[in-house]
Every structure is written in C-alpha cells, then in structure tokens.
Enzyme design. Structure first.
Site, PDB file in Angstrom:
ATOM      1  N   LYS A  55      13.879  25.268   6.922  1.00 17.12           N
ATOM      2  CA  LYS A  55      12.813  26.221   7.274  1.00 17.12           C
ATOM      3  C   LYS A  55      11.704  25.381   7.910  1.00 17.12           C
ATOM      4  O   LYS A  55      10.852  24.822   7.232  1.00 17.12           O
ATOM      5  CB  LYS A  55      12.312  26.924   6.002  1.00 17.12           C
ATOM      6  CG  LYS A  55      11.688  28.303   6.209  1.00 17.12           C
ATOM      7  CD  LYS A  55      10.541  28.356   7.193  1.00 17.12           C
ATOM      8  CE  LYS A  55       9.243  27.836   6.639  1.00 17.12           C
ATOM      9  NZ  LYS A  55       8.174  27.743   7.667  1.00 17.12           N
ATOM     10  N   GLU A 105      -9.055  16.218   3.395  1.00 16.88           N
ATOM     11  CA  GLU A 105      -8.120  15.812   4.439  1.00 16.88           C
ATOM     12  C   GLU A 105      -8.459  16.645   5.672  1.00 16.88           C
ATOM     13  O   GLU A 105      -8.242  17.868   5.685  1.00 16.88           O
ATOM     14  CB  GLU A 105      -6.664  16.078   4.030  1.00 16.88           C
ATOM     15  CG  GLU A 105      -5.706  15.653   5.118  1.00 16.88           C
ATOM     16  CD  GLU A 105      -4.240  16.007   4.870  1.00 16.88           C
ATOM     17  OE1 GLU A 105      -3.958  17.109   4.381  1.00 16.88           O
ATOM     18  OE2 GLU A 105      -3.394  15.160   5.201  1.00 16.88           O
ATOM     19  N   CYS A 129       0.156  12.343   8.458  1.00 21.26           N
ATOM     20  CA  CYS A 129      -0.173  12.153   7.040  1.00 21.26           C
ATOM     21  C   CYS A 129      -0.431  10.687   6.729  1.00 21.26           C
ATOM     22  O   CYS A 129      -0.922  10.356   5.667  1.00 21.26           O
ATOM     23  CB  CYS A 129       0.942  12.679   6.156  1.00 21.26           C
ATOM     24  SG  CYS A 129       2.414  11.684   6.286  1.00 21.26           S
ATOM     25  N   PHE A 183       4.186  21.085  10.567  1.00 19.27           N
ATOM     26  CA  PHE A 183       4.116  21.168  12.031  1.00 19.27           C
ATOM     27  C   PHE A 183       3.980  19.798  12.693  1.00 19.27           C
ATOM     28  O   PHE A 183       4.257  19.664  13.883  1.00 19.27           O
ATOM     29  CB  PHE A 183       2.928  22.058  12.459  1.00 19.27           C
ATOM     30  CG  PHE A 183       1.595  21.361  12.415  1.00 19.27           C
ATOM     31  CD1 PHE A 183       1.184  20.524  13.455  1.00 19.27           C
ATOM     32  CD2 PHE A 183       0.747  21.504  11.328  1.00 19.27           C
ATOM     33  CE1 PHE A 183      -0.041  19.871  13.403  1.00 19.27           C
ATOM     34  CE2 PHE A 183      -0.470  20.852  11.270  1.00 19.27           C
ATOM     35  CZ  PHE A 183      -0.861  20.028  12.315  1.00 19.27           C
ATOM     36  N   GLU A 204       6.587  27.258  11.350  1.00 21.94           N
ATOM     37  CA  GLU A 204       6.656  28.394  12.282  1.00 21.94           C
ATOM     38  C   GLU A 204       5.826  28.130  13.537  1.00 21.94           C
ATOM     39  O   GLU A 204       5.830  28.926  14.474  1.00 21.94           O
ATOM     40  CB  GLU A 204       6.214  29.692  11.596  1.00 21.94           C
ATOM     41  CG  GLU A 204       4.791  29.729  11.064  1.00 21.94           C
ATOM     42  CD  GLU A 204       4.649  29.144   9.650  1.00 21.94           C
ATOM     43  OE1 GLU A 204       5.249  28.087   9.362  1.00 21.94           O
ATOM     44  OE2 GLU A 204       3.921  29.752   8.840  1.00 21.94           O
TER      45      GLU A 204
HETATM   46  P1  NAD Z   1       1.529  23.406   5.425  1.00 20.36           P
HETATM   47  O1  NAD Z   1       1.501  23.036   3.993  1.00 20.36           O
HETATM   48  O2  NAD Z   1       0.580  24.444   5.916  1.00 20.36           O
HETATM   49  O3  NAD Z   1       2.993  23.939   5.834  1.00 20.36           O
HETATM   50  C1  NAD Z   1       4.171  23.225   5.492  1.00 20.36           C
HETATM   51  C2  NAD Z   1       5.306  24.225   5.331  1.00 20.36           C
HETATM   52  O4  NAD Z   1       4.978  25.125   4.265  1.00 20.36           O
HETATM   53  C3  NAD Z   1       5.567  25.073   6.567  1.00 20.36           C
HETATM   54  O5  NAD Z   1       6.954  25.191   6.761  1.00 20.36           O
HETATM   55  C4  NAD Z   1       4.923  26.413   6.220  1.00 20.36           C
HETATM   56  O6  NAD Z   1       5.587  27.502   6.804  1.00 20.36           O
HETATM   57  C5  NAD Z   1       5.037  26.472   4.706  1.00 20.36           C
HETATM   58  N1  NAD Z   1       3.932  27.209   4.098  1.00 20.36           N
HETATM   59  C6  NAD Z   1       2.647  27.265   4.511  1.00 20.36           C
HETATM   60  N2  NAD Z   1       1.907  28.033   3.694  1.00 20.36           N
HETATM   61  C7  NAD Z   1       2.736  28.488   2.741  1.00 20.36           C
HETATM   62  C8  NAD Z   1       2.561  29.320   1.598  1.00 20.36           C
HETATM   63  N3  NAD Z   1       1.372  29.855   1.289  1.00 20.36           N
HETATM   64  N4  NAD Z   1       3.626  29.577   0.811  1.00 20.36           N
HETATM   65  C9  NAD Z   1       4.823  29.042   1.106  1.00 20.36           C
HETATM   66  N5  NAD Z   1       5.046  28.245   2.178  1.00 20.36           N
HETATM   67  C10 NAD Z   1       4.025  27.964   2.984  1.00 20.36           C
HETATM   68  O7  NAD Z   1       1.382  22.042   6.253  1.00 20.36           O
HETATM   69  P2  NAD Z   1       1.197  21.858   7.829  1.00 20.36           P
HETATM   70  O8  NAD Z   1      -0.163  22.324   8.211  1.00 20.36           O
HETATM   71  O9  NAD Z   1       2.370  22.395   8.550  1.00 20.36           O
HETATM   72  O10 NAD Z   1       1.282  20.269   7.934  1.00 20.36           O
HETATM   73  C11 NAD Z   1       0.188  19.420   7.740  1.00 20.36           C
HETATM   74  C12 NAD Z   1       0.115  18.918   6.325  1.00 20.36           C
HETATM   75  O11 NAD Z   1       1.322  18.256   5.983  1.00 20.36           O
HETATM   76  C13 NAD Z   1      -0.985  17.883   6.099  1.00 20.36           C
HETATM   77  O12 NAD Z   1      -1.600  18.142   4.878  1.00 20.36           O
HETATM   78  C14 NAD Z   1      -0.233  16.567   6.068  1.00 20.36           C
HETATM   79  O13 NAD Z   1      -0.869  15.531   5.364  1.00 20.36           O
HETATM   80  C15 NAD Z   1       1.022  16.980   5.415  1.00 20.36           C
HETATM   81  N6  NAD Z   1       2.094  16.036   5.695  1.00 20.36           N
HETATM   82  C16 NAD Z   1       2.469  15.203   4.685  1.00 20.36           C
HETATM   83  C17 NAD Z   1       3.443  14.277   4.924  1.00 20.36           C
HETATM   84  C18 NAD Z   1       3.889  13.352   3.836  1.00 20.36           C
HETATM   85  O14 NAD Z   1       4.903  12.710   4.025  1.00 20.36           O
HETATM   86  N7  NAD Z   1       3.212  13.251   2.725  1.00 20.36           N
HETATM   87  C19 NAD Z   1       4.055  14.182   6.193  1.00 20.36           C
HETATM   88  C20 NAD Z   1       3.647  15.060   7.190  1.00 20.36           C
HETATM   89  C21 NAD Z   1       2.663  15.993   6.919  1.00 20.36           C
END
Ligand code: NAD
Length: 494
Positions: A173, A379, A281, A149, A176
């Site tokens: 994808k 985090e 991140c 997000f 959401e």
């Molecule tokens: P998230 O892991 O909750 O979601 C990321 C994606 O995974 C979304 O599209 C979501 O729909 C999907 N998802 C969520 N739960 C799932 C599940 N149980 N099974 C399958 N798919 C699932 O992450 P977020 O809250 O959207 O974003 C924040 C996180 O992303 C933080 O931890 C941040 O550090 C990380 N991030 C990392 C980087 C990097 O380059 N390392 C960059 C941006 C964000």
C-alpha cells in the site's frame, strides 16, 4: 486525466470504490493524475489473491526464487531512468536524487539474491544419542508493506525484496501521493518471472490501511511513515496478532566540535539538510555547534545556500526540487513565520524569491534554536536547518539523548577518541562519524531508536530476513532399535 488503479494478480485492476485521490505535479502545482482509493472489500479481494498464490510460491525452490530476484535486479538496473523520472514527476525530487534513490533501493534486491544463503538454518548433530537438532526458516504467509511519500521506490524495495525472496506473498500500500513507481515495480516483477498474485499493489488511504491491519490473513506489517501513524499501525496491528515493524519520524542532530574541518562540515550539512528538499527521514535538521566555532560555521553554511539551484527536475542542473504538496509547503513555511516570535534568528529566509509555479520553498537557516521552540522540537520535513549553540560535547550529547526521536545522528570531529565515545554514548539507531546521512548499506539493517521505531526488528538486511521469516526447530531421531526404550522422564541428554 491519467488514472492510476491497482496491480493485483499480475495485472492492472480498476478500482470500484468510487473514491479517488489527487496526484499532483509538485513542480508545476497542477494535478497530473488521479489514483483509485481502495475500499476494505477491494483490499480483502487482493489479500485473497495473495493468499492463493502463497502455497506454490513458498514451495518454489530457493534457486528459482533467487533467479527471480537476479532478473529483477537486471530489470531495475535497465530501467533506472524510467523509475527516476516517475519519482521526479510525482515527488518532485531532481533526477540525480531520484537516481540515487533507485540505486539505494536496488542494493536491497541485490541482497535478496543471496536468499539461499540468508535462509540457512543451523544443525547440531548428536545433540543427544542418535538425536539431531536443527532449525529452519520459513516464510510467514501474506505480508504487507505500507510506505511513505518521500521514497516511493526505495522504501518498497526495502520490504518486498526480502519478503518475496523468503517465500512470502506481498501486498503493497504505497503513499497515495505518488503510487506510479510501485505500479511499475509490479510490471517489472512480472517480467522477472514472479508468478501472478505474489506481489500486489493496493492504492488507498486510511480505509485501505485499516483493512490491512485488521485482516486475519495478513501475517505481518512493515510500515514506514510519520511517528503518530507508526504508533497507530504498531498498536492496531499487534492488537490483531500481527508481527509489526513500524518506522517513524525523526529530528536528526549533527554535532560539530571545534576541531572539525569546518568546510567539510558545512558542505556535509548543506547536502544533508537541503537534499531532497529536506524530505528525508535521515536529513540533518539541527546542527549543534560548539560556541567557539558557531559563528564561523553559520557563515560557511549561509555562504553556500545561495549557490543551491532550486527548480523543477526537468531543468538539468537543478539540485533541489519542490515540496510534495502546497499544503505541506505552507506548513513548512509556517515554522519560518513562527521562528522569530519564538526567539530564534532567521538567518536565511527560504520564502524569498521562490519560483512562481509549483510547491517551492528555498533553503532556510535558523540560528539560536532551543528546546521548547516548535522549530527545534517538531519534525518539519522541509528545507529548514536550525542551529543550536552548545558549550561542548557534553551539552550536545545531552540534547541528542533528550530528543524523543532517535533515527540518525552525526558527529564531526578529527578526534577519534571522542568519536568513539560518541558512538558509545549516543541513544540513536544510526550514527555517522564525519558522515552526515549514515543510511546503512543493505547488508546491515536500517532503523532508529525511541519514537523513530515501534517494534524490535529493523528494516532490510539481516533483520529484514528475520522479520519476514520464522524459525522452526526440529528434533529428530531415526529408528534405531539400539537406542529405543520407554522413558517417562523429561527429555534430557545427560
Ligand atoms: P505518513 O505517516 O503520513 O504516511 C505513511 C503511510 O501511512 C502512507 O501510506 C499513508 O497512506 C498512511 N497513512 C497516513 N495517515 C494514515 C492514517 N491516519 N491511518 C492509516 N494510515 C495512514 O507519512 P508521509 O508523510 O507519507 O511520509 C513522511 C514521514 O515518513 C516523515 O515523518 C518521515 O520521517 C517518515 N519516514 C521515516 C522513515 C524511517 O525510515 N524512519 C523513512 C522515510 C520516511
């Protein structure tokens, strides 16, 4: 109520699963739209469209594929404000921050414009007598991007620009929580001349993700999100035979040595900790302050915090917006509640005096954080900065290397020799020397170490091209009666 559906085969396609998610307006706390959540069958149908589009797109010559990227570059450039306002509305980040996101995403489209050069192989003439050997790079097929997000435009651009330019077709994808930028990108790619079916947006949650991870026609999965999900994506998709890069979460430390310019360090850490409400991140979330300058540095940080303008993006001059949801805001706030019980010191409490509406939390500063405390270990992904006091370089370095994460880090010092030693010693993928948020430019690649990356190819840049292509090596000889004999030995050239 606005309804956001899917973008498949060059048009908006309404969902049929009967399931939907809520799109909030984080600045007001109100629902502004709903998003269709795809079923496995809908994901499968989108993949079939991308599969059908692949043969013609991969056969499209390099100049034409580059031309689409050049046009996309112009379209994104012309629509910077439009994209940024979608980001501000659904994510909450202020306009200047959203424009920065679009600019950093655009760099990746610019990089992909160079695809004819990027996909060049090597050629060895006369590897054996009359025999030439060369390698070519070819696309993988249908590839998928699953995005978080916090960068709803930039992270998709990290992925689809190289993937499409290299000749793959793409299923995105997005999160959401804020899918509108992805839908708009679909429209812009169509305007840029990308054939229908090459880029598709499937909105959804775990059900859609799982359908992607298990589908036999998906060749590769590029993921960015939190560490537990990144690990799950990596394990599930590789078990299903896919190529995977899964970038995870972070806890980025900034080491401030006594010889640093403390005002510069304070400006840098305030920007890096509270920009985008800490939902980056690459945000700095821990300052490792050497004892002799810790009090002075904390005072300088605390002095700057009240000047940060917190409020909705709609109000020009605001520098920090709300958090993504009320649930996330409450989770971040719970770390503040717990910090003192754990033995840390709450220097600035961001729960005070927050705007009445929306998911706001103001910047917070915690002193005396230590490993083993949740506020240090987890985090938090919000505007919470912790300070850990260290005796010097060695202890600071040790703490960074002991962290399970290894995304970004920074050192602030005037000593070039120590900075060079730091870049040599530190076990982190992206390092800043007097630079707090060292996100690499698009012609390098982005990626952390340890629990911040599962897989071995980093995101975008040269690694991105490698990830979305595979190499084929051709050994060729043209009929020449002078060199033709029967020889049952293993081919050798001596
Ligand atoms: P998230 O892991 O909750 O979601 C990321 C994606 O995974 C979304 O599209 C979501 O729909 C999907 N998802 C969520 N739960 C799932 C599940 N149980 N099974 C399958 N798919 C699932 O992450 P977020 O809250 O959207 O974003 C924040 C996180 O992303 C933080 O931890 C941040 O550090 C990380 N991030 C990392 C980087 C990097 O380059 N390392 C960059 C941006 C964000």
């Amino acid at each position: 109520m606005k309804r956001i559906s899917h973008w498949i085969d060059g048009k908006v396609v309404e969902g049929t699963s009967g399931r939907s998610g809520v799109i909030w307006q984080p600045a007001t706390g109100e629902q502004q739209a709903s998003v269709d959540l795809a079923s496995a069958a809908e994901v499968s149908a989108a993949i079939a469209v991308a599969k059908a589009a692949f043969p013609a797109w991969r056969a499209t010559n390099l100049s034409r594929r580059a031309e689409v990227m050049f046009r996309m570059r112009e379209l994104v450039d012309a629509n910077r404000k439009e994209i940024a306002s979608l980001l501000s509305s659904e994510h909450g980040k202020v306009l200047s921050d959203a424009l920065g996101e679009v600019a950093r995403g655009l760099e990746n489209i610019e990089f992909a414009c160079g695809v004819p050069n990027l996909m060049k192989g090597g050629f060895s003439e006369q590897a054996s007598t009359g025999v030439d050997v060369y390698n070519i790079r070819q696309p993988l097929g249908v590839v998928a991007g699953i995005t978080p997000f916090n960068f709803p435009a930039m992270v998709p651009m990290w992925m689809f620009a190289n993937a499409l330019a290299c000749g793959n077709t793409f299923i995105l994808k997005p999160s959401e929580k804020n899918p509108s930028a992805s839908m708009f990108i679909g429209e812009l790619l169509k305007q840029a001349g990308l054939p229908d079916g090459c880029f598709n947006v499937v909105n959804g949650d775990k059900e859609a993700v799982d359908a992607i991870l298990c589908h036999r026609d998906i060749a590769a999965v590029s993921f960015v999100g939190s560490t537990p999900i990144a690990k799950y994506i990596y394990e599930t998709a590789t078990a299903n035979g896919k190529r995977v890069q899964a970038l995870g979460g972070a806890k980025n430390h900034m080491l401030v040595l006594p010889d640093a310019d403390l005002d510069m360090a304070a400006d840098a850490v305030v920007s890096a900790a509270y920009g985008s409400a800490g939902e980056r991140c690459m945000a700095i979330s821990v300052v490792l302050a050497v004892d002799s300058v810790a009090d002075a540095l904390i005072a300088k940080i605390a002095d700057r915090i009240p000047n940060i303008q917190v409020g909705p993006a709609s109000h020009e001059g605001n520098e920090m917006g709300p958090l993504i949801t009320g649930e996330h805001r409450d989770k971040v706030a719970s770390y503040l509640a717990g910090a003192e019980a754990e033995g840390a010191t709450l220097v600035v409490d961001g729960r005070d005096d927050v705007p009445a509406d929306g998911f706001f939390l103001k910047p917070s500063l915690i002193d005396n954080a230590k490993p083993g405390m949740k506020v240090y270990d987890d985090e938090i992904f919000g505007p919470v900065l912790s300070v850990t006091r260290v005796s010097g370089y060695d202890e600071g370095l040790q703490l960074i290397n002991d962290s399970p994460y290894g995304n970004g880090t920074a050192i602030f010092t005037r000593d070039g020799g120590v900075a060079r030693q730091f870049q040599f010693d530190v076990q982190v993928g992206m390092v800043g020397i007097n630079v707090p948020v060292p996100v690499p430019v698009s012609y390098y690649s982005f990626g952390g170490w340890k629990a911040s990356l599962f897989g071995d190819q980093h995101m975008y840049g040269p690694d991105g091209v490698n990830f979305f292509t595979r190499s084929k090596v051709v050994t060729s000889r043209w009929p020449d009666p002078r060199t033709s004999t029967v020889d049952l030995g293993f081919p050798q050239n001596r």
